[in-house]
Design a protein around this motif. Structure first.
Motif, mmCIF file in Angstrom:
data_model
loop_
_atom_site.group_PDB
_atom_site.id
_atom_site.type_symbol
_atom_site.label_atom_id
_atom_site.label_comp_id
_atom_site.label_asym_id
_atom_site.label_seq_id
_atom_site.Cartn_x
_atom_site.Cartn_y
_atom_site.Cartn_z
ATOM 1 N N TRP A 296 -2.355 7.456 14.627
ATOM 2 C CA TRP A 296 -2.332 8.930 14.571
ATOM 3 C C TRP A 296 -2.793 9.397 13.194
ATOM 4 C CZ3 TRP A 296 -0.479 12.828 11.629
ATOM 5 C CH2 TRP A 296 -0.382 14.108 12.192
ATOM 6 N N ALA A 297 -2.189 8.825 12.145
ATOM 7 C CA ALA A 297 -2.494 9.275 10.782
ATOM 8 C C ALA A 297 -3.942 8.961 10.412
ATOM 9 C CB ALA A 297 -1.528 8.614 9.795
ATOM 10 N N THR A 298 -4.454 7.847 10.917
ATOM 11 C CA THR A 298 -5.849 7.498 10.627
ATOM 12 C C THR A 298 -6.787 8.515 11.274
ATOM 13 O OG1 THR A 298 -5.152 5.190 10.623
ATOM 14 C CG2 THR A 298 -7.520 5.612 10.645
ATOM 15 N N ILE A 299 -6.494 8.877 12.514
ATOM 16 C CA ILE A 299 -7.318 9.900 13.179
ATOM 17 C C ILE A 299 -7.225 11.211 12.406
ATOM 18 C CG2 ILE A 299 -7.709 11.239 15.289
ATOM 19 C CD1 ILE A 299 -6.435 8.946 16.889
ATOM 20 N N ARG A 300 -6.011 11.542 11.969
ATOM 21 C CA ARG A 300 -5.779 12.802 11.244
ATOM 22 C C ARG A 300 -6.719 12.941 10.046
ATOM 23 N NH1 ARG A 300 -5.894 16.236 8.320
ATOM 24 N NH2 ARG A 300 -4.320 17.591 7.391
ATOM 25 N N TRP A 301 -6.976 11.834 9.361
ATOM 26 C CA TRP A 301 -7.806 11.892 8.144
ATOM 27 C C TRP A 301 -9.265 11.525 8.411
ATOM 28 C CZ3 TRP A 301 -5.378 14.841 5.154
ATOM 29 C CH2 TRP A 301 -4.003 14.720 4.922
ATOM 30 N N SER A 302 -9.586 11.155 9.631
ATOM 31 C CA SER A 302 -10.976 10.798 9.946
ATOM 32 C C SER A 302 -11.791 12.074 10.133
ATOM 33 C CB SER A 302 -11.020 9.973 11.240
ATOM 34 O OG SER A 302 -10.821 10.828 12.365
ATOM 35 N N ASP A 303 -13.089 11.912 10.330
ATOM 36 C CA ASP A 303 -13.942 13.080 10.591
ATOM 37 C C ASP A 303 -13.779 13.604 12.019
ATOM 38 O OD1 ASP A 303 -14.888 12.920 8.057
ATOM 39 O OD2 ASP A 303 -16.828 12.027 8.579
ATOM 40 N N TYR A 304 -12.932 12.938 12.808
ATOM 41 C CA TYR A 304 -12.864 13.271 14.236
ATOM 42 C C TYR A 304 -11.545 13.923 14.646
ATOM 43 C CZ TYR A 304 -16.616 9.972 13.649
ATOM 44 O OH TYR A 304 -17.731 9.343 13.173
ATOM 45 N N ALA A 305 -10.756 14.345 13.658
ATOM 46 C CA ALA A 305 -9.417 14.871 13.980
ATOM 47 C C ALA A 305 -9.501 16.030 14.966
ATOM 48 C CB ALA A 305 -8.699 15.290 12.707
ATOM 49 N N SER A 306 -10.451 16.949 14.740
ATOM 50 C CA SER A 306 -10.470 18.121 15.626
ATOM 51 C C SER A 306 -10.959 17.743 17.026
ATOM 52 C CB SER A 306 -11.316 19.236 15.022
ATOM 53 O OG SER A 306 -12.625 18.775 14.812
ATOM 54 N N LEU B 62 0.840 -1.207 0.000
ATOM 55 C CA LEU B 62 0.000 0.000 0.000
ATOM 56 C C LEU B 62 0.878 1.261 0.000
ATOM 57 C CD1 LEU B 62 -3.080 0.176 0.098
ATOM 58 C CD2 LEU B 62 -2.926 0.390 2.588
ATOM 59 N N GLU B 63 1.844 1.282 0.901
ATOM 60 C CA GLU B 63 2.669 2.489 1.047
ATOM 61 C C GLU B 63 3.558 2.730 -0.178
ATOM 62 O OE1 GLU B 63 4.735 2.381 4.843
ATOM 63 O OE2 GLU B 63 2.883 1.887 5.902
ATOM 64 N N ALA B 64 4.047 1.640 -0.801
ATOM 65 C CA ALA B 64 4.995 1.811 -1.908
ATOM 66 C C ALA B 64 4.307 1.869 -3.268
ATOM 67 C CB ALA B 64 6.012 0.668 -1.897
ATOM 68 N N THR B 65 3.248 1.075 -3.448
ATOM 69 C CA THR B 65 2.661 0.940 -4.791
ATOM 70 C C THR B 65 1.369 1.721 -4.942
ATOM 71 O OG1 THR B 65 3.692 -1.243 -4.916
ATOM 72 C CG2 THR B 65 1.964 -0.789 -6.520
ATOM 73 N N TYR B 66 0.608 1.844 -3.870
ATOM 74 C CA TYR B 66 -0.662 2.605 -3.921
ATOM 75 C C TYR B 66 -0.659 3.681 -2.829
ATOM 76 C CZ TYR B 66 -1.677 -1.883 -6.172
ATOM 77 O OH TYR B 66 -1.617 -3.010 -6.957
ATOM 78 N N PRO B 67 0.338 4.564 -2.839
ATOM 79 C CA PRO B 67 0.540 5.454 -1.685
ATOM 80 C C PRO B 67 -0.633 6.382 -1.396
ATOM 81 C CG PRO B 67 1.954 6.105 -3.527
ATOM 82 C CD PRO B 67 1.358 4.782 -3.881
ATOM 83 N N SER B 68 -1.426 6.722 -2.404
ATOM 84 C CA SER B 68 -2.523 7.658 -2.130
ATOM 85 C C SER B 68 -3.606 7.003 -1.267
ATOM 86 C CB SER B 68 -3.129 8.180 -3.433
ATOM 87 O OG SER B 68 -3.748 7.121 -4.124
ATOM 88 N N LEU B 69 -3.597 5.655 -1.170
ATOM 89 C CA LEU B 69 -4.597 4.968 -0.337
ATOM 90 C C LEU B 69 -4.080 4.704 1.077
ATOM 91 C CD1 LEU B 69 -5.911 2.337 -2.921
ATOM 92 C CD2 LEU B 69 -6.806 4.627 -2.432
ATOM 93 N N SER B 70 -2.802 4.941 1.298
ATOM 94 C CA SER B 70 -2.237 4.693 2.630
ATOM 95 C C SER B 70 -2.568 5.857 3.557
ATOM 96 C CB SER B 70 -0.719 4.522 2.482
ATOM 97 O OG SER B 70 -0.032 5.121 3.548
ATOM 98 N N VAL B 71 -2.674 5.583 4.847
ATOM 99 C CA VAL B 71 -2.949 6.682 5.789
ATOM 100 C C VAL B 71 -1.757 7.629 5.901
ATOM 101 C CG1 VAL B 71 -4.709 5.482 7.134
ATOM 102 C CG2 VAL B 71 -2.299 5.302 7.829
ATOM 103 N N PHE B 72 -0.613 7.253 5.352
ATOM 104 C CA PHE B 72 0.545 8.151 5.335
ATOM 105 C C PHE B 72 0.523 9.101 4.144
ATOM 106 C CE2 PHE B 72 3.019 4.704 7.808
ATOM 107 C CZ PHE B 72 2.612 5.246 9.010
ATOM 108 N N SER B 73 -0.518 9.000 3.319
ATOM 109 C CA SER B 73 -0.633 9.902 2.174
ATOM 110 C C SER B 73 -0.688 11.356 2.637
ATOM 111 C CB SER B 73 -1.916 9.556 1.418
ATOM 112 O OG SER B 73 -2.204 10.560 0.480
ATOM 113 N N PRO B 74 -0.086 12.272 1.858
ATOM 114 C CA PRO B 74 -0.206 13.695 2.231
ATOM 115 C C PRO B 74 -1.578 14.278 1.897
ATOM 116 C CG PRO B 74 1.313 13.443 0.368
ATOM 117 C CD PRO B 74 0.846 12.068 0.738
ATOM 118 N N THR B 75 -2.411 13.501 1.206
ATOM 119 C CA THR B 75 -3.781 13.964 0.934
ATOM 120 C C THR B 75 -4.764 12.916 1.448
ATOM 121 O OG1 THR B 75 -3.625 12.970 -1.241
ATOM 122 C CG2 THR B 75 -3.156 15.321 -1.101
ATOM 123 N N ASP B 76 -5.950 13.364 1.764
ATOM 124 C CA ASP B 76 -6.936 12.544 2.486
ATOM 125 C C ASP B 76 -7.230 11.185 1.825
ATOM 126 O OD1 ASP B 76 -8.929 11.601 4.048
ATOM 127 O OD2 ASP B 76 -10.103 13.440 4.044
#
Ligand SMILES: *[C@@H]1O[C@H](CO)[C@@H](O)[C@H](O)[C@H]1NC(C)=O
Ligand SMILES: *[C@@H]1O[C@H](CO)[C@@H](O)[C@H](O)[C@H]1NC(C)=O
Ligand SMILES: *[C@@H]1O[C@H](CO)[C@@H](O)[C@H](O)[C@H]1NC(C)=O
Ligand SMILES: *[C@@H]1O[C@H](CO)[C@@H](O)[C@H](O)[C@H]1NC(C)=O
Ligand SMILES: *[C@@H]1O[C@H](CO)[C@@H](O)[C@H](O)[C@H]1NC(C)=O
Ligand SMILES: *[C@@H]1O[C@H](CO)[C@@H](O)[C@H](O)[C@H]1NC(C)=O
Length: 422
Positions: free
Chosen positions: A247-257, A52-66
């Motif tokens: 952490w990254a999953t929370i960051r992109w969830s609806d509950y980050a704030s 996921l992180e290497a081949t489909y990075p936009s789907l990983s929670v480490f993606s810089p975009t949601d």
């Protein structure tokens, strides 16, 4: 300015003994070996995360975009390598009564936690295939029964930590990578804040039970049989990396704030491990038991540390661990042989001993280079010396020394210019 010239001259004559940057073709071999040698449930789950992180990075929670939720138009062809792992998992799934509690697990395994490492893979396959069935069971049903197994059937400690073992309450630092990231992701995708909070609480409970006074975590406590009250390098990396995924999953969830205090805690717990570990590197590598100077240097755990340190930067958390992570990645890369195997690794099936290869170690190298490439693409924040040149050095020893001297001369020249200017 007077001090610049001697420093530059020193750099010019000091060979960077361990500076290595894997070429893309050698990294491909590492990736292929990862695919060939991963066998156990946690190895396949870790491999899927590396894919996921290497081949489909936009789907990983480490993606810089949601990345959450998954794109609704996602097709199986867009995530073929994830579907492969998901299908293999489903075809190994024990045939059990889906509506019965107990025994309805993704995979039969003495470890309660390890099969959960494949939960996210199954969720992605569910979305990408329109919730297809394998052997008469849909991906969605398989993942729901796995979730219920983890939440309701696995033994817990009196404090409430979900055991890593199926037959008794016993805590392994490994579990922090296998279970909480899955619970958090399930919660984020299904807008279930309770599950995200449970993921956070499990990290907290594991830390309470495993953390030593020096900030490093024991590997295994409680229960009977296996025990390992030692600061295992890979175990500390499992914990730090697992908490960073939460952490990254929370960051992109609806509950980050709403969950900023939980994110702050996780951040503190991750950096606490890094702070405690990084002073113990030897030639850029951590020892298998971090604080034991007689323990061998282990490239595998070191690789997951390097991946985590670089992700702390790409996620905008801190650049404090960039230099250490680059040193680690550069050093461990010299131990990748021409066949694509990471060598000088801990044996993943006997964590006290050195082995000749490691499936999880292969995945960690893939993750570390995925993190490095993103860090590079995002502008090399926190790079020592401003990020010029190749922060990982050169792959050939001979060329490396030339480059080192060349860099030294450039710096010496800059020093002279600076001196002349002043
Ligand atoms: C892990 O994947 C390999 C194929 O790459 C497969 O042979 C093996 O059975 C899988 N292990 C589990 C526990 O599903
Ligand atoms: C499956 O388990 C449920 C709950 O225990 C039970 O009611 C049902 O009869 C079982 N179905 C089969 C086919 O065994
Ligand atoms: C969240 O998930 C838990 C565990 O599966 C479940 O009990 C609860 O009902 C869910 N909450 C919501 C709002 O869906
Ligand atoms: C980090 O900052 C960059 C640039 O502002 C932004 O694009 C990215 O989304 C941020 N990442 C996270 C995880 O917030
Ligand atoms: C690389 O390491 C693997 C695992 O230890 C070994 O099987 C292989 O022969 C090594 N390749 C070379 C070229 O030494
Ligand atoms: C980065 O690490 C190297 C190797 O340990 C060290 O010599 C150097 O001083 C560090 N640089 C910074 C900016 O911390």
């Amino acid at each position: 300015m007077g001090r610049t010239t001697p420093l530059a001259l020193l750099l010019a004559v000091t060979p960077l003994v361990h500076a290595t940057h894997l070429s893309d073709s050698l990294l491909n071999r590492v990736y292929n070996v990862m695919n060939q040698v991963s066998v156990h449930s946690w190895e396949n789950g870790t491999k899927a995360e590396a894919i996921l992180e290497a081949t489909y990075p936009s789907l990983s929670v480490f993606s810089p975009t949601d990345p959450v939720p998954l794109p609704s138009g996602l097709s199986s062809g867009q995530v073929g390598q994830i579907i492969d792992v998901a299908q293999t998992t489903m075809s190994n799934r024990p045939a059990t009564n889906l509506s019965a509690h107990g025994g309805s697990r993704l995979l039969n395994d003495g470890a309660a936690g390890d099969p959960a490492s494949l939960g996210i893979t199954i969720m992605i396959a569910s979305t990408a295939t329109g919730n297809a069935q394998v052997n008469g069971v849909s991906y969605g049903d398989a993942v729901n029964t796995e979730l219920n197994y983890i939440l309701y059937d696995v033994p817990r400690t009196t404090a409430g930590a979900i055991s890593h073992r199926a037959d008794q309450a016993q805590l392994w630092s490994d579990s922090v990578y296998m279970v909480p990231p899955f619970l958090a992701y399930y919660g984020a995708v299904n807008n279930n804040q309770t599950l995200i909070q449970i993921a956070y609480q499990q990290c907290s409970l594991y830390r309470n039970a495993l953390r030593q006074s020096n900030g490093l975590w024991y590997h295994i406590v409680d229960g009977t049989g296996t025990s390992d009250p030692n600061p295992w390098a890979t175990g500390n990396a499992w914990a730090a990396a697992g908490m960073l995924r939460v952490w990254a999953t929370i960051r992109w969830s609806d509950y980050a704030s709403q969950m900023s205090s939980q994110m702050n805690d996780l951040q503190g717990w991750i950096t606490e491990i890094f702070d405690a570990a990084q002073g113990y590197t030897s030639d850029g590598l951590l020892r298998n038991y971090i604080t034991d100077s007689s323990s061998f240097e282990d490239t595998s755990g070191t690789a997951l540390f390097a991946a985590t340190g670089l992700r702390l930067s790409t996620l905008n958390i801190t650049n404090n661990y960039v230099n250490t992570s680059l040193n680690m990645l550069s050093a461990l890369s010299t131990h990748v042989n021409s066949t694509g195997y990471l060598t000088q690794v801990v044996n993943p099936n006997d964590f006290t001993k050195q082995g000749d290869h490691s499936p999880e170690g292969q995945s960690f190298v893939v993750m570390a280079y995925a993190a490095y490439k993103e860090w590079d693409a995002l502008g090399r924040a926190g790079a020592p010396g401003g990020g010029g040149g190749d922060p990982l050095g050169q792959s050939s020893g001979a060329r490396m020394r030339v480059v080192s001297v060349g860099m030294g001369l450039v710096l010496a020249f800059a020093g002279i210019i600076g001196w002349v200017t002043i």
